[in-house]
Design a protein around this motif. Sequence first.
Motif, PDB file in Angstrom:
ATOM      1  N   ASP A 146       0.695  -1.463  13.314  1.00 10.60           N
ATOM      2  CA  ASP A 146       1.450  -0.534  12.477  1.00 10.60           C
ATOM      3  C   ASP A 146       2.294   0.345  13.386  1.00 10.60           C
ATOM      4  O   ASP A 146       1.883   0.657  14.505  1.00 10.60           O
ATOM      5  N   GLU A 148       8.566   4.860   5.978  1.00 11.11           N
ATOM      6  CA  GLU A 148       8.582   3.499   6.504  1.00 11.11           C
ATOM      7  C   GLU A 148       7.572   2.604   5.811  1.00 11.11           C
ATOM      8  O   GLU A 148       7.554   1.402   6.013  1.00 11.11           O
ATOM      9  N   GLY A 203       1.744  -4.293   9.686  1.00 11.82           N
ATOM     10  CA  GLY A 203       1.795  -3.045   8.903  1.00 11.82           C
ATOM     11  C   GLY A 203       0.479  -2.857   8.167  1.00 11.82           C
ATOM     12  O   GLY A 203       0.416  -2.818   6.946  1.00 11.82           O
ATOM     13  N   HIS A 208       5.660  -2.150  16.709  1.00  8.48           N
ATOM     14  CA  HIS A 208       6.627  -2.648  15.733  1.00  8.48           C
ATOM     15  C   HIS A 208       6.316  -4.106  15.378  1.00  8.48           C
ATOM     16  O   HIS A 208       6.020  -4.918  16.256  1.00  8.48           O
ATOM     17  N   LEU A 209       6.365  -4.415  14.107  1.00  6.28           N
ATOM     18  CA  LEU A 209       6.108  -5.763  13.571  1.00  6.28           C
ATOM     19  C   LEU A 209       4.843  -6.398  14.163  1.00  6.28           C
ATOM     20  O   LEU A 209       3.754  -5.993  13.819  1.00  6.28           O
ATOM     21  N   ASN A 264       2.473  -6.803   3.716  1.00  2.55           N
ATOM     22  CA  ASN A 264       2.862  -6.091   2.504  1.00  2.55           C
ATOM     23  C   ASN A 264       3.918  -5.083   2.954  1.00  2.55           C
ATOM     24  O   ASN A 264       3.603  -3.975   3.345  1.00  2.55           O
TER      25      ASN A 264
HETATM   26  C1  LIG Z   1       3.569  -0.847   1.923  1.00  2.00           C
HETATM   27  S1  LIG Z   1       2.642  -0.348   3.331  1.00  2.00           S
HETATM   28  C2  LIG Z   1       1.303  -1.541   3.265  1.00  2.00           C
HETATM   29  C3  LIG Z   1       0.085  -1.088   4.008  1.00  2.00           C
HETATM   30  C4  LIG Z   1      -1.129  -2.029   3.891  1.00  2.00           C
HETATM   31  N1  LIG Z   1      -0.885  -3.295   4.556  1.00  2.00           N
HETATM   32  C5  LIG Z   1      -1.451  -2.238   2.425  1.00  2.00           C
HETATM   33  O1  LIG Z   1      -1.201  -3.347   1.949  1.00  2.00           O
HETATM   34  O2  LIG Z   1      -1.933  -1.316   1.771  1.00  2.00           O
HETATM   35  C6  LIG Z   1       3.651  -0.906   4.667  1.00  2.00           C
HETATM   36  C7  LIG Z   1       3.059  -0.617   6.032  1.00  2.00           C
HETATM   37  O3  LIG Z   1       3.877  -1.221   7.027  1.00  2.00           O
HETATM   38  C8  LIG Z   1       4.114  -0.306   8.071  1.00  2.00           C
HETATM   39  N2  LIG Z   1       5.386  -0.691   8.676  1.00  2.00           N
HETATM   40  C9  LIG Z   1       6.644  -0.522   8.183  1.00  2.00           C
HETATM   41  N3  LIG Z   1       7.546  -1.032   9.027  1.00  2.00           N
HETATM   42  C10 LIG Z   1       6.850  -1.555  10.074  1.00  2.00           C
HETATM   43  C11 LIG Z   1       7.227  -2.224  11.284  1.00  2.00           C
HETATM   44  N4  LIG Z   1       8.500  -2.452  11.573  1.00  2.00           N
HETATM   45  N5  LIG Z   1       6.244  -2.591  12.140  1.00  2.00           N
HETATM   46  C12 LIG Z   1       4.926  -2.353  11.870  1.00  2.00           C
HETATM   47  N6  LIG Z   1       4.523  -1.724  10.738  1.00  2.00           N
HETATM   48  C13 LIG Z   1       5.462  -1.332   9.868  1.00  2.00           C
HETATM   49  C14 LIG Z   1       4.111   1.055   7.407  1.00  2.00           C
HETATM   50  O4  LIG Z   1       3.827   2.092   8.342  1.00  2.00           O
HETATM   51  C15 LIG Z   1       2.992   0.870   6.368  1.00  2.00           C
HETATM   52  O5  LIG Z   1       1.725   1.181   6.883  1.00  2.00           O
END
Ligand SMILES: C[S@@+](CC[C@H](N)C(=O)[O-])C[C@H]1O[C@@H](n2cnc3c(N)ncnc32)[C@H](O)[C@@H]1O
Length: 361
Positions: free
Chosen positions: A210, A268, A188, A238-239, A253
């Motif tokens: 992401d 999300e 993510g 995903h993940l 995060n």
């Molecule tokens: C709280 S943000 C954090 C973004 C960045 N890592 C930061 O710390 O600023 C969570 C991120 O995880 C992504 N995300 C949420 N669920 C996810 C999944 N199942 N697989 C991949 N990415 C995901 C969201 O799109 C978002 O960009």
Amino acid sequence: MQNDPAGAEIQINKPTPIKSSTAFTSFVRGTDIQEMIDRLLQGGNVLIEEFYSNGLELLSELQTYLRRKHPGQGFQEQRAYRSEYRKLSSLVLIEIKDHQLAVKKAPSIGWLEKLYPESNDFLLTFPEVQGLNSAWQWYLNGVVVPVLRNKIHPYYGVYFPTRFEHLQLFDNWLKRYDGPKKSAIDVGIGSGILSLQLMKHGFQKSFGTDLNPNAIVGLQESMKGTKLAMKIELDYGHLFGKWIKPTELIVFNPPWLPASHDLGRLDEAIYYNEGLFPEFFQEAKKRLLPDGRVVLLFSNLGQITNVAKENPIEKELADGARFELDRFFKKSVKQASSKTRRNQHWRDTEEVELWVLKHKD
Ligand SMILES: C[S@@+](CC[C@H](N)C(=O)[O-])C[C@H]1O[C@@H](n2cnc3c(N)ncnc32)[C@H](O)[C@@H]1O
């Protein structure tokens, strides 16, 4: 449409263009505003013409009208107000011609060219244009992130932080980290902040994922032609996406609040579904080198606002099968300004958390 690093097409999220042949009533200076509001209440579209400020004026009058209609301060009534405002304001349209708003004294919004390169004449709703405009200002001016040397320039529709205590915790941990720094997986990756922190502290490579396509496209664009493009590899998925090779560090995060509704893309970044954490830990177990660490940034926000019954990381540790705790740090979050503090007493106890896990012996 853009290509992902593997050459497949990624469809960027953006407001859907509305055909310019859509039926509407024109709103110009001097038009009777109550008549326009009646038109919206009947479900008719109103097109903002002449000046950008006409749109601002109509929406402001619509707010005044709806506040009178829903005067109560209770949760239900405020929700009814917001929902009706969302519905009616989405009937207020504005025309885009040659990648510009087709009214005078309008802001210039670069996203109109970047996101709609092939569309020359279409309509968007006025609130969508307001969203594009503020996102363009963030992108253009950049955001100063105290733990990074350079500003970040968040791409349209991508989460970026507005408070930084959790990043500070991660930075402090990275300063003391003396393990190998060959590679990490950043689940993510969002606007890329954690990977940039990893680079700052000497990691050679980060593999980011992401499920928000805009995050991937935005980072690709910002890293193009720079050294970072070699150091931060991306996968839209995903993940862990396609990254299966074990690494010494996995950082995540995640969203901090449990979801109680169907999730849109930006949601999300903020809300997690029940299955997210168990799946993350299950997959992380396979991708962490024997001496590696999983680092999670989290917050007690869900628990202090009573929307979460439990902390999903504590739950994983209590289940005890896969990981054990190596280190834990927390930091209280700066209090919001007195203006926003009304009814937000929980903010006094808000803390961000850094969880460092290792394989269970
Ligand atoms: C709280 S943000 C954090 C973004 C960045 N890592 C930061 O710390 O600023 C969570 C991120 O995880 C992504 N995300 C949420 N669920 C996810 C999944 N199942 N697989 C991949 N990415 C995901 C969201 O799109 C978002 O960009």
